[in-house]
Design a protein around this motif. Structure first.
Motif, PDB file in Angstrom:
ATOM      1  N   THR A 165       6.441  -6.752  -1.835  1.00 13.61           N
ATOM      2  CA  THR A 165       5.191  -6.411  -1.167  1.00 13.61           C
ATOM      3  C   THR A 165       5.410  -5.270  -0.170  1.00 13.61           C
ATOM      4  O   THR A 165       6.309  -5.328   0.663  1.00 13.61           O
ATOM      5  CB  THR A 165       4.663  -7.646  -0.407  1.00 13.61           C
ATOM      6  OG1 THR A 165       4.613  -8.729  -1.324  1.00 13.61           O
ATOM      7  CG2 THR A 165       3.276  -7.391   0.164  1.00 13.61           C
ATOM      8  N   CYS A 166       4.571  -4.234  -0.281  1.00 12.95           N
ATOM      9  CA  CYS A 166       4.745  -3.071   0.602  1.00 12.95           C
ATOM     10  C   CYS A 166       4.081  -3.318   1.957  1.00 12.95           C
ATOM     11  O   CYS A 166       3.320  -4.269   2.131  1.00 12.95           O
ATOM     12  CB  CYS A 166       4.183  -1.814  -0.062  1.00 12.95           C
ATOM     13  SG  CYS A 166       2.386  -1.782  -0.129  1.00 12.95           S
ATOM     14  N   ASP A 167       4.355  -2.453   2.916  1.00 10.45           N
ATOM     15  CA  ASP A 167       3.817  -2.625   4.263  1.00 10.45           C
ATOM     16  C   ASP A 167       2.296  -2.569   4.274  1.00 10.45           C
ATOM     17  O   ASP A 167       1.640  -3.307   5.016  1.00 10.45           O
ATOM     18  CB  ASP A 167       4.385  -1.550   5.196  1.00 10.45           C
ATOM     19  CG  ASP A 167       5.866  -1.771   5.468  1.00 10.45           C
ATOM     20  OD1 ASP A 167       6.350  -2.884   5.158  1.00 10.45           O
ATOM     21  OD2 ASP A 167       6.540  -0.843   5.955  1.00 10.45           O
ATOM     22  N   ALA A 168       1.719  -1.678   3.460  1.00 11.92           N
ATOM     23  CA  ALA A 168       0.253  -1.543   3.441  1.00 11.92           C
ATOM     24  C   ALA A 168      -0.374  -2.838   2.921  1.00 11.92           C
ATOM     25  O   ALA A 168      -1.382  -3.313   3.471  1.00 11.92           O
ATOM     26  CB  ALA A 168      -0.150  -0.350   2.581  1.00 11.92           C
ATOM     27  N   CYS A 169       0.192  -3.416   1.878  1.00  6.62           N
ATOM     28  CA  CYS A 169      -0.357  -4.673   1.346  1.00  6.62           C
ATOM     29  C   CYS A 169      -0.141  -5.824   2.325  1.00  6.62           C
ATOM     30  O   CYS A 169      -0.964  -6.732   2.424  1.00  6.62           O
ATOM     31  CB  CYS A 169       0.259  -4.995  -0.010  1.00  6.62           C
ATOM     32  SG  CYS A 169      -0.419  -3.980  -1.339  1.00  6.62           S
ATOM     33  N   LEU A 170       0.985  -5.772   3.052  1.00  6.76           N
ATOM     34  CA  LEU A 170       1.247  -6.799   4.058  1.00  6.76           C
ATOM     35  C   LEU A 170       0.182  -6.745   5.160  1.00  6.76           C
ATOM     36  O   LEU A 170      -0.261  -7.778   5.665  1.00  6.76           O
ATOM     37  CB  LEU A 170       2.647  -6.565   4.643  1.00  6.76           C
ATOM     38  CG  LEU A 170       3.353  -7.763   5.258  1.00  6.76           C
ATOM     39  CD1 LEU A 170       3.353  -8.955   4.320  1.00  6.76           C
ATOM     40  CD2 LEU A 170       4.790  -7.380   5.614  1.00  6.76           C
ATOM     41  N   THR A 200      -1.914 -10.149  -3.691  1.00  5.42           N
ATOM     42  CA  THR A 200      -2.185  -8.779  -3.264  1.00  5.42           C
ATOM     43  C   THR A 200      -1.077  -7.834  -3.730  1.00  5.42           C
ATOM     44  O   THR A 200       0.098  -8.142  -3.582  1.00  5.42           O
ATOM     45  CB  THR A 200      -2.256  -8.753  -1.722  1.00  5.42           C
ATOM     46  OG1 THR A 200      -3.233  -9.711  -1.306  1.00  5.42           O
ATOM     47  CG2 THR A 200      -2.625  -7.385  -1.202  1.00  5.42           C
ATOM     48  N   ASN A 201      -1.475  -6.696  -4.304  1.00  3.78           N
ATOM     49  CA  ASN A 201      -0.478  -5.688  -4.698  1.00  3.78           C
ATOM     50  C   ASN A 201      -1.143  -4.330  -4.815  1.00  3.78           C
ATOM     51  O   ASN A 201      -2.362  -4.218  -4.666  1.00  3.78           O
ATOM     52  CB  ASN A 201       0.186  -6.080  -6.020  1.00  3.78           C
ATOM     53  CG  ASN A 201      -0.774  -6.035  -7.181  1.00  3.78           C
ATOM     54  OD1 ASN A 201      -1.046  -4.982  -7.748  1.00  3.78           O
ATOM     55  ND2 ASN A 201      -1.335  -7.188  -7.530  1.00  3.78           N
ATOM     56  N   CYS A 202      -0.369  -3.287  -5.067  1.00  4.70           N
ATOM     57  CA  CYS A 202      -0.923  -1.940  -5.219  1.00  4.70           C
ATOM     58  C   CYS A 202       0.039  -1.118  -6.084  1.00  4.70           C
ATOM     59  O   CYS A 202       1.009  -1.667  -6.618  1.00  4.70           O
ATOM     60  CB  CYS A 202      -1.151  -1.287  -3.859  1.00  4.70           C
ATOM     61  SG  CYS A 202       0.366  -0.811  -2.996  1.00  4.70           S
ATOM     62  N   THR A 203      -0.198   0.187  -6.197  1.00  4.45           N
ATOM     63  CA  THR A 203       0.711   0.994  -7.016  1.00  4.45           C
ATOM     64  C   THR A 203       2.099   1.067  -6.389  1.00  4.45           C
ATOM     65  O   THR A 203       3.060   1.413  -7.062  1.00  4.45           O
ATOM     66  CB  THR A 203       0.214   2.444  -7.210  1.00  4.45           C
ATOM     67  OG1 THR A 203      -0.247   2.922  -5.969  1.00  4.45           O
ATOM     68  CG2 THR A 203      -0.874   2.517  -8.241  1.00  4.45           C
ATOM     69  N   GLY A 204       2.193   0.732  -5.094  1.00  4.08           N
ATOM     70  CA  GLY A 204       3.488   0.806  -4.431  1.00  4.08           C
ATOM     71  C   GLY A 204       4.267  -0.493  -4.479  1.00  4.08           C
ATOM     72  O   GLY A 204       5.406  -0.550  -4.013  1.00  4.08           O
ATOM     73  N   CYS A 205       3.673  -1.566  -4.992  1.00  3.17           N
ATOM     74  CA  CYS A 205       4.371  -2.851  -4.962  1.00  3.17           C
ATOM     75  C   CYS A 205       3.776  -3.820  -5.962  1.00  3.17           C
ATOM     76  O   CYS A 205       2.726  -3.574  -6.540  1.00  3.17           O
ATOM     77  CB  CYS A 205       4.308  -3.452  -3.560  1.00  3.17           C
ATOM     78  SG  CYS A 205       2.700  -4.128  -3.106  1.00  3.17           S
ATOM     79  N   GLY A 206       4.468  -4.927  -6.149  1.00  4.25           N
ATOM     80  CA  GLY A 206       3.946  -5.999  -6.989  1.00  4.25           C
ATOM     81  C   GLY A 206       4.769  -6.258  -8.224  1.00  4.25           C
ATOM     82  O   GLY A 206       5.832  -5.675  -8.418  1.00  4.25           O
ATOM     83  N   ASP A 249      -7.438   6.269  -4.166  1.00  2.00           N
ATOM     84  CA  ASP A 249      -7.172   4.919  -3.666  1.00  2.00           C
ATOM     85  C   ASP A 249      -5.726   4.515  -3.916  1.00  2.00           C
ATOM     86  O   ASP A 249      -5.100   4.910  -4.886  1.00  2.00           O
ATOM     87  CB  ASP A 249      -8.098   3.914  -4.362  1.00  2.00           C
ATOM     88  CG  ASP A 249      -8.102   2.573  -3.662  1.00  2.00           C
ATOM     89  OD1 ASP A 249      -9.005   2.344  -2.827  1.00  2.00           O
ATOM     90  OD2 ASP A 249      -7.183   1.746  -3.934  1.00  2.00           O
ATOM     91  N   ARG A 250      -5.195   3.687  -3.004  1.00  2.00           N
ATOM     92  CA  ARG A 250      -3.819   3.195  -3.135  1.00  2.00           C
ATOM     93  C   ARG A 250      -3.636   2.343  -4.388  1.00  2.00           C
ATOM     94  O   ARG A 250      -2.507   2.102  -4.830  1.00  2.00           O
ATOM     95  CB  ARG A 250      -3.545   2.338  -1.898  1.00  2.00           C
ATOM     96  CG  ARG A 250      -2.104   2.176  -1.547  1.00  2.00           C
ATOM     97  CD  ARG A 250      -1.982   1.453  -0.213  1.00  2.00           C
ATOM     98  NE  ARG A 250      -1.804   0.031  -0.374  1.00  2.00           N
ATOM     99  CZ  ARG A 250      -2.569  -0.901   0.183  1.00  2.00           C
ATOM    100  NH1 ARG A 250      -3.603  -0.572   0.943  1.00  2.00           N
ATOM    101  NH2 ARG A 250      -2.318  -2.176  -0.011  1.00  2.00           N
ATOM    102  N   ARG A 251      -4.727   1.860  -4.939  1.00  2.00           N
ATOM    103  CA  ARG A 251      -4.630   0.973  -6.110  1.00  2.00           C
ATOM    104  C   ARG A 251      -5.050   1.668  -7.404  1.00  2.00           C
ATOM    105  O   ARG A 251      -5.293   1.000  -8.403  1.00  2.00           O
ATOM    106  CB  ARG A 251      -5.446  -0.293  -5.862  1.00  2.00           C
ATOM    107  CG  ARG A 251      -4.875  -1.104  -4.707  1.00  2.00           C
ATOM    108  CD  ARG A 251      -5.508  -2.456  -4.533  1.00  2.00           C
ATOM    109  NE  ARG A 251      -4.705  -3.287  -3.636  1.00  2.00           N
ATOM    110  CZ  ARG A 251      -4.886  -3.337  -2.320  1.00  2.00           C
ATOM    111  NH1 ARG A 251      -5.837  -2.624  -1.742  1.00  2.00           N
ATOM    112  NH2 ARG A 251      -4.092  -4.084  -1.568  1.00  2.00           N
TER     113      ARG A 251
HETATM  114 ZN   LIG Z   1       1.345  -2.637  -1.935  1.00  2.00          ZN
END
Ligand SMILES: [Zn+2]
Ligand SMILES: [Zn+2]
Length: 781
Positions: free
Chosen positions: A108-113, A129-135, A171-173
């Motif tokens: 999990t990235c900081d933004a999702c946290l 919760t996740n995004c292109t940077g994590c998950g 968007d981040r996602r």
């Molecule tokens: Zn994320």
């Protein structure tokens, strides 16, 4: 101002990591026109505008890419100026993503946290919760191309809000395949003694159960874990006994770095590993007053610690406010459970309750384990968070290769061109369940990376299930000697081709002569090897039984060391008096006592003589505990002169065992004895490599094999070798243990066709080795 257009191609892990939105954002910010898209080779870009912003764009591409992107190759060339005015994301060609690389799972990235803890966010408290940077990535991918429909998220239809984010390049996602929210995504469930699915937050009864000392099964990214409060001795002891795991340490999940620091010493390199996107279990030096139940890691100075890597872990740890034991959801040495029904059945007798969810796991993937050696990673198990990221090979394979690995800590490896895809940790390949994991894994990797192996590499051991399976394949077979594979894995790990002086120390591996090797000095490159020296062979009384009962190795070594007249006042003799004579008889008659040159067995023997333990419950236990016993302040070593053994040199292990026994009988403290033994083995490593250098001029050394997980030995050996002017290669990307063997086999198979530089060295070696000692001055420097 002159207008300029450039075409850019980027290869590596650049899909599913937010690369296109990053390019889109960068180009629009700089006022550039053009397009960005994915194809089968990675990302392609056409960009046009003023010279200065185009230069700035190119610099920023490599200078500040998304954190998860791994750029392997970037090529630029001129493109025709079209006069277009906007920047766009090009649609993917159908099937065009097929060969693109799948990313490992990402913490999990900081933004999702922040989303997870922001009361105003619609994903506040949402465990997926996740995004292109994590998950999740590797664990949910069923097929390629990497699209939602080919993941285990296929069954969840995106709501309008999520779809809006998914399609918005700003968007981040944007194009985050597992994107979801409480309205449309997976949900948590609690199955407890009082039935399942009660109203309210499933997290609450789970937290209550843990606080009350219960054992909770938790569904994670790559499988189920079993959890208990780390400070609660009765809870951890119950978990240990129900899981039938006697001594092997458990890992502990701490809420954050500060919490980890209350348990262990954490240096900067260890902090980087703990908080990085892969989130492995990191082996740390435990603080003496750490609040950890004795049953977590009995008698161990080290503690495996990991930080939360899914939103569910974060929610659980925050609610609890204290560390938990988090160990694989399995009984004894079975593979980790990852399918829901299977987990309920297999873990029902261990866990008091289940915290689970409805997002399926496609591929079982265990936590990775890493320790830090001299500021760099030393992997012990490479799995979740690292797999399936490919490792580059120094020499490209002309034909695709499948390497089937060994047996314990099994992995396999597929190679195409110069990329080696080492699999996740399969486990000990000793039964039908792990064999099925292996074959299903091979099929999955072949599909994901579009590789049809034409060459199949395997171990020489005829009884390994991996060898038997390999021999049934319709392909060109390459048998690779176990310790050659270890050295080749170290070469591949370091991106070099050799030749080197290779030191392979491990438990056991099948030798080219049909005996059991494991204390080997090889002159090796990727394509071949020669055995230059080895530990002098001793009988292994009872065969495999001697692996589980180190005192048997002590009996064999002591009988040789004292020429049949072993002092009866030695504790190890007293403790095993009942069976001693029978075991010694096996040694002397050579019945059911195969010869081995294994360094692991020598460590076992010495550990038993020193009273560490007579029998073990997990692989390498006696050696692990013996290492911890050693006093690092002791610098002196037992003498152990190498001797000529026909065409090779030999290491007389009996001399070391005799020295250990004599010291103990003279009342020398065990921590001093253990240190002197470690120092002696380090000196043996350096002396053996020095002989090889004299014989054939090689001044680069590769250290591999499970014995080099021993940090005390590794550190002392590297120091001595460097003092003598050697360049030393150790492991950083795959484990020195058998988990790295598949990469070595693959590198050997890939290099077999090419010309081998070792041949010249071999000639020098064969001239030298008839005269290892007497003729050394004549054979050169
Ligand atoms: Zn994320
Ligand atoms: Zn949604």
């Amino acid at each position: 101002m002159s207008r300029r257009a450039v075409a850019v191609r980027i290869e590596g892990i650049v899909q599913g990591v937010g690369f296109r939105p990053f390019v889109y954002g960068l180009a629009t910010r700089l006022g550039l026109a053009g397009l960005v898209g994915n194809d089968e080779r990675g990302v392609f870009i056409e960009v046009e505008g003023g010279s200065a912003p185009v230069e700035e764009f190119l610099a920023a591409l490599t200078g500040d890419p998304p954190p998860l992107a791994v750029i392997e190759r970037i090529t630029t060339g001129p493109a025709p100026v079209t006069g277009r005015r906007t920047f766009a994301i090009a649609p993917s060609a159908a099937g065009g993503d097929r060969h693109a690389l799948v990313s490992p799972d990402v913490a999990t990235c900081d933004a999702c946290l922040r989303d997870l803890t922001d009361p105003a966010d619609r994903r506040c408290g949402y465990a997926f919760t996740n995004c292109t940077g994590c998950g999740p990535r590797f664990t949910i991918v069923r097929d390629v191309p990497y699209d939602r429909a080919n993941t285990t998220m296929a069954g969840f239809r995106m709501c309008a809000d999520c779809a809006g984010e998914y399609h918005d390049p700003g968007d981040r996602r944007f194009h985050a395949q597992p994107v979801c929210c409480p309205a449309c995504g997976p949900s948590l469930r609690f199955h407890g003694p009082g039935g399942s699915g009660a109203a309210g937050d499933p997290l609450e009864p789970a937290v209550r159960l843990l606080r009350e000392g219960g054992v909770l099964a938790v569904k994670g990214l790559g499988g189920y874990h079993l959890a208990a409060l780390a400070a609660d001795e009765p809870a951890v002891a119950a978990l240990r006994s129900r899981k039938h795991r006697e001594d092997k340490p458990f890992a502990v999940m701490a809420g954050d770095v500060a919490a980890a620091r209350r348990l262990c010493v954490v240096d900067r390199a260890e902090e980087r590993l703990l908080t990085g996107p892969a989130r492995p279990v990191v082996l740390l030096r435990r603080l003496p007053d750490a609040s950890v139940a004795p049953s977590v890691a009995p008698g161990n100075r080290w503690l495996g610690v990991l930080l939360p890597y899914t939103p569910l872990h974060h929610l659980l740890l925050r609610a609890l406010g204290q560390p938990i034991v988090l160990t694989s959801g399995n009984v004894s040495d079975e593979p980790i459970a990852y399918r829901d029904e299977d987990a309920l059945e297999r873990l029902g007798g261990i866990a008091d309750a289940f915290l689970t969810h409805d997002r399926p796991i496609h591929i079982r993937t265990d936590d990775s384990v890493v320790r830090v050696f001299r500021g760099r990673d030393l992997p012990i198990r490479r799995s979740r968070g690292y797999v399936p990221h490919p490792l580059p090979l120094a020499r490209a394979a002309r034909r695709p290769v499948l390497a089937c690995g060994a047996e314990l800590k099994h992995t396999f490896c597929l190679v195409k061109d110069d990329r080696a895809f080492v699999s996740h940790h399969i486990g000990d390949l000793e039964n039908y369940e792990t064999l099925r994991s292996f074959t299903e894994g091979v099929d999955h990797f072949r599909r994901l990376f579009d590789i049809t192996p034409e060459v199949v590499a395997h171990d020489l051991h005829p009884d390994y299930l991996s060898t038997k399976w390999a021999l049934d394949q319709d392909a060109d077979l390459v048998g690779v000697q176990h310790h050659h594979a270890h050295i080749a894995s170290c070469l591949a790990d370091n991106g070099v081709a050799g030749p080197v002086a290779g030191v392979a120390f491990d438990g056991l591996g099948y030798g080219s002569d049909g005996t059991l090797w494991g204390g080997e000095f090889l002159v090796a490159d990727l394509a071949g090897f020669e055995r230059a020296g080895h530990l002098a062979p001793v009988p292994m009384p009872g065969g495999a039984t001697a692996i589980r009962q180190p005192w048997r190795m002590a009996a064999a070594y002591l009988d040789l060391a004292y020429d049949g007249d072993v002092p009866e006042d030695l504790d190890v003799v007293r403790r095993n008096a009942g069976q001693w004579a029978a075991v010694v008889a096996l040694v002397r008659r050579g019945v059911n006592a195969p010869l081995t040159s294994s360094m692991g067995r020598l460590f076992d023997a010495v550990a038993a003589v020193a009273g560490v333990r007579d029998a073990i419950t997990y692989e390498g236990q006696a050696a692990v505990e013996f290492e911890q016993l050693a006093d690092p302040a002791v610098d002196d070593a037992y003498p152990c002169g190498l001797v000529s053994a026909g065409t090779r040199f030999a290491v007389p292990g009996v001399e070391l065992v005799r020295a250990v026994a004599d010291d103990l009988r003279a009342g020398v403290p065990r921590d001093v004895v253990a240190a002197r033994f470690h120092n002696a083995v380090a000196r043996v490593v350096a002396d053996g490599c020095t002989l090889v250098r004299k014989a054939c001029g090689l001044s680069t050394v590769a250290l591999s094999g499970g014995v080099f997980q021993n940090l005390l030995l590794l550190g002392r050996a590297v120091t001595l070798l460097e003092e003598r002017g050697f360049t030393v290669l150790t492991h950083h990307r795959v484990p020195p243990n058998d988990g790295g063997v598949s990469l070595g086999q693959a590198a050997v198979a890939a290099a077999m066709a090419a010309n081998s530089p070792i041949r010249g060295v071999r000639r020098e070696l064969s001239q030298a080795r008839h005269t290892w000692f007497g003729g050394m001055s004549e054979t050169g420097t």
